[in-house]
Design a protein around this motif. Structure first.
Motif, mmCIF file in Angstrom:
data_model
loop_
_atom_site.group_PDB
_atom_site.id
_atom_site.type_symbol
_atom_site.label_atom_id
_atom_site.label_comp_id
_atom_site.label_asym_id
_atom_site.label_seq_id
_atom_site.Cartn_x
_atom_site.Cartn_y
_atom_site.Cartn_z
ATOM 1 N N GLY A 214 -25.209 -90.390 20.321
ATOM 2 C CA GLY A 214 -25.877 -89.602 21.358
ATOM 3 C C GLY A 214 -26.862 -90.490 22.100
ATOM 4 N N PHE A 215 -27.893 -91.102 21.268
ATOM 5 C CA PHE A 215 -28.866 -91.996 21.857
ATOM 6 C C PHE A 215 -28.219 -92.975 22.626
ATOM 7 C CE2 PHE A 215 -31.568 -95.819 21.480
ATOM 8 C CZ PHE A 215 -32.577 -95.397 22.239
ATOM 9 N N HIS A 216 -27.515 -93.747 22.130
ATOM 10 C CA HIS A 216 -26.770 -94.758 22.810
ATOM 11 C C HIS A 216 -26.220 -94.566 24.188
ATOM 12 C CE1 HIS A 216 -26.567 -97.180 18.765
ATOM 13 N NE2 HIS A 216 -27.647 -97.196 19.330
ATOM 14 N N TYR A 217 -25.454 -93.395 24.249
ATOM 15 C CA TYR A 217 -24.736 -92.859 25.359
ATOM 16 C C TYR A 217 -25.824 -92.663 26.485
ATOM 17 C CZ TYR A 217 -22.404 -90.274 28.863
ATOM 18 O OH TYR A 217 -21.721 -89.680 29.907
ATOM 19 N N ALA A 218 -26.893 -91.886 26.386
ATOM 20 C CA ALA A 218 -27.742 -91.288 26.953
ATOM 21 C C ALA A 218 -28.495 -92.832 27.594
ATOM 22 C CB ALA A 218 -28.602 -90.356 26.640
ATOM 23 N N TRP A 219 -28.858 -93.530 26.671
ATOM 24 C CA TRP A 219 -29.610 -94.784 27.203
ATOM 25 C C TRP A 219 -29.004 -95.672 28.165
ATOM 26 C CZ3 TRP A 219 -34.480 -94.776 26.583
ATOM 27 C CH2 TRP A 219 -35.464 -95.862 26.789
ATOM 28 N N ARG A 226 -33.274 -92.147 32.498
ATOM 29 C CA ARG A 226 -34.777 -91.825 33.149
ATOM 30 C C ARG A 226 -35.187 -90.531 33.271
ATOM 31 N NH1 ARG A 226 -34.533 -94.694 39.061
ATOM 32 N NH2 ARG A 226 -36.573 -93.982 38.833
ATOM 33 N N MET A 227 -34.094 -89.744 33.007
ATOM 34 C CA MET A 227 -34.673 -88.131 32.790
ATOM 35 C C MET A 227 -35.000 -88.061 31.521
ATOM 36 S SD MET A 227 -31.437 -85.874 34.410
ATOM 37 C CE MET A 227 -30.986 -86.184 36.196
ATOM 38 N N LEU A 228 -34.556 -88.622 30.374
ATOM 39 C CA LEU A 228 -35.017 -88.518 29.134
ATOM 40 C C LEU A 228 -36.566 -89.233 29.060
ATOM 41 C CD1 LEU A 228 -34.810 -87.822 26.113
ATOM 42 C CD2 LEU A 228 -33.708 -90.313 25.795
ATOM 43 N N ILE A 229 -36.963 -90.344 29.456
ATOM 44 C CA ILE A 229 -38.050 -90.921 29.508
ATOM 45 C C ILE A 229 -39.143 -89.842 30.301
ATOM 46 C CG2 ILE A 229 -39.623 -92.712 30.156
ATOM 47 C CD1 ILE A 229 -36.924 -94.550 29.890
ATOM 48 N N SER A 230 -38.633 -89.527 31.386
ATOM 49 C CA SER A 230 -39.739 -88.684 32.179
ATOM 50 C C SER A 230 -39.811 -87.300 31.294
ATOM 51 C CB SER A 230 -38.964 -88.249 33.553
ATOM 52 O OG SER A 230 -39.782 -87.225 34.276
ATOM 53 N N TRP A 231 -39.009 -86.812 30.661
ATOM 54 C CA TRP A 231 -39.128 -85.352 30.081
ATOM 55 C C TRP A 231 -40.085 -85.685 28.884
ATOM 56 C CZ3 TRP A 231 -39.210 -80.620 29.393
ATOM 57 C CH2 TRP A 231 -39.495 -80.157 28.139
ATOM 58 N N VAL A 232 -39.959 -86.960 28.109
ATOM 59 C CA VAL A 232 -40.910 -87.173 26.948
ATOM 60 C C VAL A 232 -42.187 -87.397 27.409
ATOM 61 C CG1 VAL A 232 -41.312 -88.829 25.188
ATOM 62 C CG2 VAL A 232 -39.003 -88.088 25.608
ATOM 63 N N VAL A 233 -42.421 -88.110 28.413
ATOM 64 C CA VAL A 233 -43.937 -88.139 28.867
ATOM 65 C C VAL A 233 -44.365 -86.785 29.585
ATOM 66 C CG1 VAL A 233 -45.255 -89.257 30.867
ATOM 67 C CG2 VAL A 233 -43.514 -90.439 29.598
ATOM 68 N N TRP A 356 -32.742 -84.618 22.679
ATOM 69 C CA TRP A 356 -34.053 -84.338 23.506
ATOM 70 C C TRP A 356 -35.137 -83.522 22.455
ATOM 71 C CZ3 TRP A 356 -31.162 -86.430 26.911
ATOM 72 C CH2 TRP A 356 -31.483 -86.557 28.088
ATOM 73 N N SER A 357 -34.399 -82.764 21.663
ATOM 74 C CA SER A 357 -35.465 -82.080 20.685
ATOM 75 C C SER A 357 -36.196 -83.183 19.938
ATOM 76 C CB SER A 357 -34.504 -80.971 19.762
ATOM 77 O OG SER A 357 -33.774 -79.996 20.521
ATOM 78 N N ALA A 359 -36.697 -86.404 20.482
ATOM 79 C CA ALA A 359 -37.750 -87.400 21.268
ATOM 80 C C ALA A 359 -39.242 -86.361 21.427
ATOM 81 C CB ALA A 359 -37.181 -87.675 22.518
ATOM 82 N N THR A 360 -38.850 -85.006 21.808
ATOM 83 C CA THR A 360 -39.955 -84.326 21.933
ATOM 84 C C THR A 360 -40.892 -84.106 20.723
ATOM 85 O OG1 THR A 360 -38.920 -82.875 23.572
ATOM 86 C CG2 THR A 360 -40.783 -82.023 22.925
ATOM 87 N N THR A 361 -40.108 -83.783 19.656
ATOM 88 C CA THR A 361 -40.863 -83.434 18.210
ATOM 89 C C THR A 361 -41.526 -84.554 18.000
ATOM 90 O OG1 THR A 361 -39.202 -82.033 17.564
ATOM 91 C CG2 THR A 361 -40.430 -82.642 15.886
ATOM 92 N N ILE A 362 -41.020 -85.750 17.998
ATOM 93 C CA ILE A 362 -41.627 -87.159 17.414
ATOM 94 C C ILE A 362 -42.589 -87.573 18.292
ATOM 95 C CG2 ILE A 362 -41.322 -89.495 17.430
ATOM 96 C CD1 ILE A 362 -40.255 -88.107 15.008
ATOM 97 N N SER A 363 -42.633 -87.378 19.609
ATOM 98 C CA SER A 363 -44.010 -87.746 20.682
ATOM 99 C C SER A 363 -44.967 -86.806 20.429
ATOM 100 C CB SER A 363 -43.252 -87.940 21.909
ATOM 101 O OG SER A 363 -42.823 -86.677 22.550
#
Length: 416
Positions: A214-219, A226-233, A356-357, A359-363
């Motif tokens: 899942g990570f490799h596909y999204a990346w 870019r949506m993932l990075i923006s969401w984490v920030v 998404w869950s 990345a949010t939990t880790i950050s």
């Protein structure tokens, strides 16, 4: 531009929606009840109360990818029902053992971790199942309604929990909490649409490749990355505001407990309204541009809190600012979820949703720590200006369009 229709009248979606409502309200009650039980029944120390939350975070961080992989290759409705049954049993053990006088911090930690793990599995399974349950042109509105329900539970859930605990005490509140998961399981069981066979893992894939697929596909997908990075920030900066906001409201501005509670709850209605506007916005702008515009518009409103909080009408201005931030956040989250589902192959849906869950939990803990340090060194107001700036700048990480050519778009499956 693809037209999207309303989900209204879809009976099986209504059952999935009821299951999500029950699950989210149950989690909201438990989130309030468990710490109260730790303090009033077990007489736990401050460190022990924090440890209960830490166990939930650790469970999420360590189990997110394995659970995403596990759920991906199984039928989703049995997974949802099983997680509801596990949560029911674990939560019901708390009042049973509590009434016997044997409740401990260790048990509360186990219950907290179990519920966090089950929440990951339930959420990822329900998101993945949604794509096979409703047609492609109704998926955006379905996501908007589920996201709206989430924001509504954040607004009224803690209030319901507080009122419930005041009437039946904390242990009684957990009984009601457990019953909510029974209702959720029944709602899932009532869904009648035939569930398709789950995907079959590739025999040539290694365990590590499967877990990180899942990570490799999204990346590798530029817009999704870019949506993932923006969401984490963005999510991290919202977490960063937590210690500074608490200090600013209660100590610097001397808001009352009632004002503080209202400011934490009522603005979540903005998220509800934003999510309900998703169908109209996506039909007008398209999915990616809806994500871009809502990202651009959500951050600047946060400046109202440090700018006008100290005025005579400070609580009102703070409420308006936070309401507007959540309004565009609700729209953004719904549009982004729809984009993920429509542009992710079926055999990766669960693992991409889990990403998404995870990345949010880790950050979030790191951002919260940074926010606490900044509030200590610079002051609460200054920290809120910094975080408002970062919230605003996070929008520029989001793409304005999906740069992938039609032939490079991911596999899409028609659903009925």
């Amino acid at each position: 531009m693809e037209a999207h229709r309303s989900i209204k009248g879809h009976n099986d979606f209504r059952y999935l929606w009821l299951a999500r409502v029950s699950s989210q309200l149950g989690s909201a009650v438990g989130m309030v009840a468990l710490p109260i039980i730790a303090v009033t029944v077990v007489e736990a120390s401050t460190f022990e109360v924090a440890l209960i939350s830490v166990c939930a975070a650790v469970a999420t961080a360590t189990l997110a990818f394995p659970l995403g992989h596990f759920v991906e290759f199984r039928r989703k409705r049995p997974v949802m029902i099983t997680t509801d049954v596990i949560r029911f049993g674990s939560l019901l053990s708390v009042p049973v053992v509590g009434y016997l006088g044997l409740l401990s911090v260790a048990q509360l930690c186990v219950v907290s971790a179990l519920n966090a793990a089950c929440q990951i599995a339930f959420s990822s399974a329900s998101q993945s199942h949604l794509k096979s349950l409703v047609s492609r042109d109704r998926l955006v509105d379905a996501n908007g309604r589920l996201e709206a329900t989430n924001w509504l539970s954040l607004s009224v859930g803690p209030s319901i929990a507080g009122a419930l605990i005041a009437v039946v005490k904390a242990l009684g509140g957990v009984v009601v909490n457990a019953a909510a998961f029974v209702f959720s399981a029944i709602a899932v069981w009532r869904i009648r649409t035939s569930e398709p066979d789950p995907p079959v893992p590739e025999a040539t894939d290694s365990r590590r490749t499967e877990l990180l697929a899942g990570f490799h596909y999204a990346w590798r997908y530029p817009a999704m990355r870019r949506m993932l990075i923006s969401w984490v920030v963005f999510a991290g900066c919202v977490s960063m505001t937590t210690p500074a906001t608490t200090i600013f409201y209660l100590r610097d501005l001397e808001f009352s407990a009632v004002e503080y509670g209202l400011l934490m709850g009522i603005p979540s209605l903005g998220g509800f309204l934003g999510a309900r506007a998703t169908l109209r916005a996506v039909n007008r702008l398209g999915q990616v541009r809806t994500v871009w515009w809502s990202s651009l518009l959500r951050g600047p409103w946060y400046f109202m809190i440090p700018l006008f909080g100290a005025t005579m009408s400070g609580p009102l201005w703070c409420g308006i600012g936070f309401f507007a931030v959540l309004l565009f956040s609700g729209l953004n989250n719904s549009a982004m979820a729809g984009f993920r589902q429509l542009n992710t192959p079926d055999h990766l849906l669960t693992r991409v949703a889990t990403l998404w869950s995870f990345a949010t939990t880790i950050s979030q803990p790191l951002f919260i720590l940074v926010g606490g340090l900044l509030a200590t060194w610079l002051g609460a107001r200054e920290t809120l200006f910094i975080t408002a700036s970062l919230l605003t700048l996070s929008a520029f990480l989001v793409p304005r369009n999906d740069s992938r050519s039609p032939e490079s778009q991911p596999e899409r499956h028609a659903v009925g």
